[in-house]
Design a protein around this motif. Structure first.
Motif, short mmCIF file in Angstrom:
data_model
loop_
_atom_site.label_atom_id
_atom_site.label_comp_id
_atom_site.label_asym_id
_atom_site.label_seq_id
_atom_site.Cartn_x
_atom_site.Cartn_y
_atom_site.Cartn_z
N GLU A 190 -24.84 -66.48 18.49
CA GLU A 190 -23.61 -65.82 18.03
C GLU A 190 -23.57 -64.40 18.58
OE1 GLU A 190 -23.07 -65.50 13.72
OE2 GLU A 190 -21.95 -63.64 14.08
N ILE A 194 -22.63 -64.45 22.19
CA ILE A 194 -21.19 -64.67 22.38
C ILE A 194 -20.42 -63.38 22.15
CG2 ILE A 194 -19.16 -65.87 21.50
CD1 ILE A 194 -21.12 -68.19 20.71
N ARG A 195 -20.78 -62.70 21.06
CA ARG A 195 -20.08 -61.45 20.73
C ARG A 195 -20.26 -60.42 21.84
NH1 ARG A 195 -18.18 -61.21 15.60
NH2 ARG A 195 -18.79 -62.93 14.25
N LEU A 196 -21.50 -60.32 22.35
CA LEU A 196 -21.74 -59.36 23.43
C LEU A 196 -20.93 -59.75 24.67
CD1 LEU A 196 -25.59 -58.87 23.02
CD2 LEU A 196 -23.83 -57.14 22.60
N ALA A 197 -20.86 -61.06 24.96
CA ALA A 197 -20.16 -61.51 26.17
C ALA A 197 -18.66 -61.21 26.08
CB ALA A 197 -20.37 -63.01 26.37
N VAL A 198 -18.07 -61.35 24.89
CA VAL A 198 -16.63 -61.10 24.81
C VAL A 198 -16.32 -59.62 24.66
CG1 VAL A 198 -16.17 -63.37 23.83
CG2 VAL A 198 -16.37 -61.39 22.31
N GLY A 199 -17.35 -58.77 24.71
CA GLY A 199 -17.07 -57.35 24.80
C GLY A 199 -17.52 -56.50 23.63
N ALA A 200 -18.34 -57.08 22.70
CA ALA A 200 -18.86 -56.24 21.63
C ALA A 200 -19.88 -55.27 22.22
CB ALA A 200 -19.53 -57.10 20.56
N LEU A 239 -23.15 -58.87 32.81
CA LEU A 239 -24.17 -59.20 31.83
C LEU A 239 -25.53 -58.79 32.37
CD1 LEU A 239 -22.89 -62.76 30.80
CD2 LEU A 239 -22.83 -60.70 29.39
N ALA A 295 -20.00 -53.22 28.35
CA ALA A 295 -19.33 -53.96 27.27
C ALA A 295 -17.83 -53.69 27.31
CB ALA A 295 -19.90 -53.55 25.91
N ARG A 347 -16.29 -55.72 30.10
CA ARG A 347 -16.16 -57.13 29.70
C ARG A 347 -14.98 -57.30 28.75
NH1 ARG A 347 -21.93 -56.97 29.25
NH2 ARG A 347 -21.86 -56.80 27.00
N ARG A 348 -14.85 -56.34 27.84
CA ARG A 348 -13.84 -56.43 26.79
C ARG A 348 -12.43 -56.40 27.38
NH1 ARG A 348 -14.53 -51.70 22.71
NH2 ARG A 348 -16.66 -52.51 22.67
N LEU A 362 -18.01 -69.90 18.00
CA LEU A 362 -18.68 -69.65 16.72
C LEU A 362 -18.39 -70.83 15.80
CD1 LEU A 362 -17.99 -65.84 16.18
CD2 LEU A 362 -19.96 -66.97 17.20
N TYR A 393 -12.81 -56.73 18.86
CA TYR A 393 -13.59 -55.65 19.46
C TYR A 393 -12.71 -54.67 20.23
CZ TYR A 393 -17.58 -58.18 17.86
OH TYR A 393 -18.49 -58.80 17.04
#
Lengths: 402, 235
Positions: A309, A312-318, B57, B81, B84-85, B98, B113
């Protein structure tokens, strides 16, 4: 963003009810124990103050011999007081009332009921010194005091033991071998600072006890009520001056009597109370600490469980900070939840304990706020390490984690 | 206008000394806006490492990575980050949704985010789900959806934040042939709408949906050509 994080934490916590319960249990127990201990401690302090306040003005107790903490010294050899000493103290301008006390342990009998109790030989001023009202009947008159008449006033406990619900006034009871007419009954006072029954007593004129029960002219102690505006220090000094003169104590000789202040007793009791409360609370605080470690443990497991989880969060930009915040907030919400439940539980226990021990229930907003703040602190301190571990995960590794 | 993605002598090594592994070895490449690029190569050829570096990444050990002409290889974790965002969307072989959140919540995730308010997030997430043909399934958990539908949710998640590039790492690896082609048609449609797509795959017929093929061998870019006709459609 913070609101999102908080609501996310709630969602996670609600979705894992059993785990949440087990996680917060430690904090619940810790907070509940601290709250219960402190609240009960404050209740018993309030009880001590209340019983001192019931005495009204400051009451001095004068005894022969010197006393400090521990066993009395010289009490056996020091000369006793006489009724004249009490009268001399009563004449002082700083003194409101002074009552001699001659105590004698006796069995009192009415019909086929009897009670072992303490008989106090005193004057009618005794109830005024103690600020103690009669429930029914009257106290001694001066002529009964001077004559040493066989009359008495009963404490509530003795009245109940001998007479049950019927009215004792006008009846005659037997004290040792003396027939004694009941003039009145004192109002109930309940238990004293040490838990003793204050209503287990019989009052008689001092001369009656001296002549009919004890067979001597001794006075065991003198209870002195100071006038309202008089400080304890001034009152004690005046009492000491009179007694030193009457007992012919030289300038360089020490007192062979002691004067204690009712507030002294309450201060001592208050001190014991504070120490005990502090001790018990610190033991309880240890369980709070253990509760915090419990939260850290579960949060560490949770970070491992949710590695993917996090990936995933890091990948979507967290950002790392956002992930850190998420886990930190979760830990804080958990420990605050535990704190809130613990506060409720602790107050309930304290309430039950107060009712059981017949002391006032004194919940303190400050203590509740402190416990709540401390739970939040526990969440931050013990949540930080797991949260940092989550935030430092490598997104590639985390996404690959099965 | 500089290329959208440009590698200049990018190398990536793991480990040190004797155990040193060169996953990428001095790769030069550039990808323009609007391209649909397939990356192929045997296991260990460096194609996944290249994807990770493109997706910010991972960072190159040497060389430069320019995104829209800006060097990004030395950005710290937080700035990567941010990139990526705002600019990148990911689609993975294993969907990576999730598990305990609905399709809509999954698609909302990148928007959270970005700090968007709830109403706007929901509106954009619904639109993205609509684009991938999942309207009416917003409330379903991933476990209630088929593999193809889960991958559509993942694509919607990548789309939700209006990325310049979608990076798809074997997007059809866990799907049967029928679903694979549906997903590829969807990606193709998105590409026609202007989104650059970079995709890693093992399968020729999947790579055929792309316009350009990059082949990696032993950490080097060994072929870079328009998708050959021979692996097109018929294969």
């Amino acid at each position: 963003m913070l609101w999102e994080t908080v609501s996310l934490a709630f969602t996670t916590i609600i979705r894992n009810k059993l785990r949440t319960f087990l996680t917060v249990l430690g904090v619940v127990i810790g907070v509940a124990a601290v709250i219960a201990m402190v609240t009960i401690g404050q209740g018993s302090s309030a009880q001590v103050s209340a019983s001192v306040a019931a005495l009204g003005t400051n009451v001095l107790t004068v005894r022969p011999g010197t006393r400090g903490f521990g066993p009395p010294t010289g009490g056996a050899t020091a000369p006793r007081f006489s009724l004249k000493d009490a009268e001399a103290l009563a004449d002082l301008s700083l003194v409101g009332y002074a009552a001699p006390v001659v105590s004698s342990g006796q069995t009192v009998v009415f019909g086929n009921a009897n009670a072992a109790t303490q008989v106090y030989g005193t004057s009618g001023d005794y109830t005024r010194v103690q600020n103690w009202a009669l429930r029914t009947g009257r106290s001694f008159e001066p002529h009964e005091e001077s004559a040493g008449s066989a009359v008495c006033v009963l404490g509530q406990t003795v009245a109940t033991k001998l007479f049950g619900n019927s009215d004792p006034v006008g009846q005659s009871i037997r004290v040792k071998n003396v027939a004694c007419q009941v003039l009145g009954v004192l109002s109930a006072r309940g238990s004293g600072s040490f838990g003793q029954d204050q209503d287990d007593l019989v009052l008689m004129p001092a001369k009656a006890v001296q002549r009919r029960l004890e067979g001597n002219a001794n006075v065991d102690s003198i209870a002195v009520a100071l006038r309202k505006s008089v400080s304890a220090e001034d009152g004690i000094a005046a009492v000491q001056a009179v007694l030193r003169e009457r007992r012919r104590i030289g300038l360089t000789q020490p007192d062979n009597f002691s004067v204690s202040d009712s507030k002294e007793l309450s201060n001592m009791l208050g001190g014991i109370n504070t120490v005990l409360t502090g001790l018990l609370s610190s033991v309880a605080a240890v369980s709070l600490l253990v509760g915090g470690i419990g939260i850290m443990n579960i949060m560490l497991v949770s970070v491992t469980e949710r590695t993917r989880e996090i990936g995933i969060r890091l990948a979507v930009g967290a950002s790392a900070r956002q992930v850190l915040l998420q886990f930190l907030v979760e830990a804080v919400v958990l420990s605050l939840l535990g704190g809130a439940i613990g506060i409720g539980l602790g107050l309930a226990i304290a309430y039950g304990g107060s009712v059981f021990m017949a002391i006032p229930f004194v919940p303190s907003g400050a203590v509740v706020a402190l416990a709540f703040g401390f739970s939040a602190l526990i969440g931050v301190v013990f949540g930080y390490f797991p949260a940092r571990r989550a935030a430092r995960l490598d997104p590639i590794e985390a996404l690959r984690y099965q | 206008m500089p290329p959208l993605i440009q590698f200049a002598g990018v190398s990536r090594t793991y480990g040190r000394g004797e155990a040193e592994v060169r996953a990428l070895d001095g790769v030069d490449l550039s990808i323009e806006r609007g391209e649909f690029v397939a990356i192929m190569g045997p296991s260990g050829s460096g194609k996944s490492t290249a994807m990770n570096i493109i997706g910010c990444l991972d960072r190159p050990s040497a060389g430069k990575y320019l995104f829209q002409g800006v060097e990004v290889q030395d950005l710290d974790q937080d700035r990567r980050a941010l990139l990526r965002r705002h600019c990148l969307g990911f689609v993975f072989q294993g969907f990576n949704l999730l598990a305990r959140q609905s399709a809509l919540e999954n698609v909302e995730l990148p928007l959270i985010y970005r700090g968007l308010p709830k109403a706007e997030r929901v509106a954009r997430a619904r639109l993205a789900l609509h684009k991938v043909g999942l309207e009416g399934r917003e409330g379903h958990d991933p476990s209630q959806l088929s593999g193809g539908q889960q991958q559509r949710v993942a694509i919607a998640r990548a789309l939700a934040s209006d990325p310049m590039v979608i990076l798809a790492d074997e997007p059809t690896g866990n799907l049967d042939s029928q679903r694979s082609h549906e997903i590829m048609q969807l990606l193709q449609a998105l590409n026609r709408d202007g989104i650059t797509i970079v995709m890693v795959t093992h399968e020729n017929d999947i790579a055929a949906y792309a316009q350009r093929l990059l082949v990696f061998t032993d950490g080097k870019l060994t072929r870079d050509e328009a998708t050959p006709a021979l692996i097109s459609r018929s294969a």
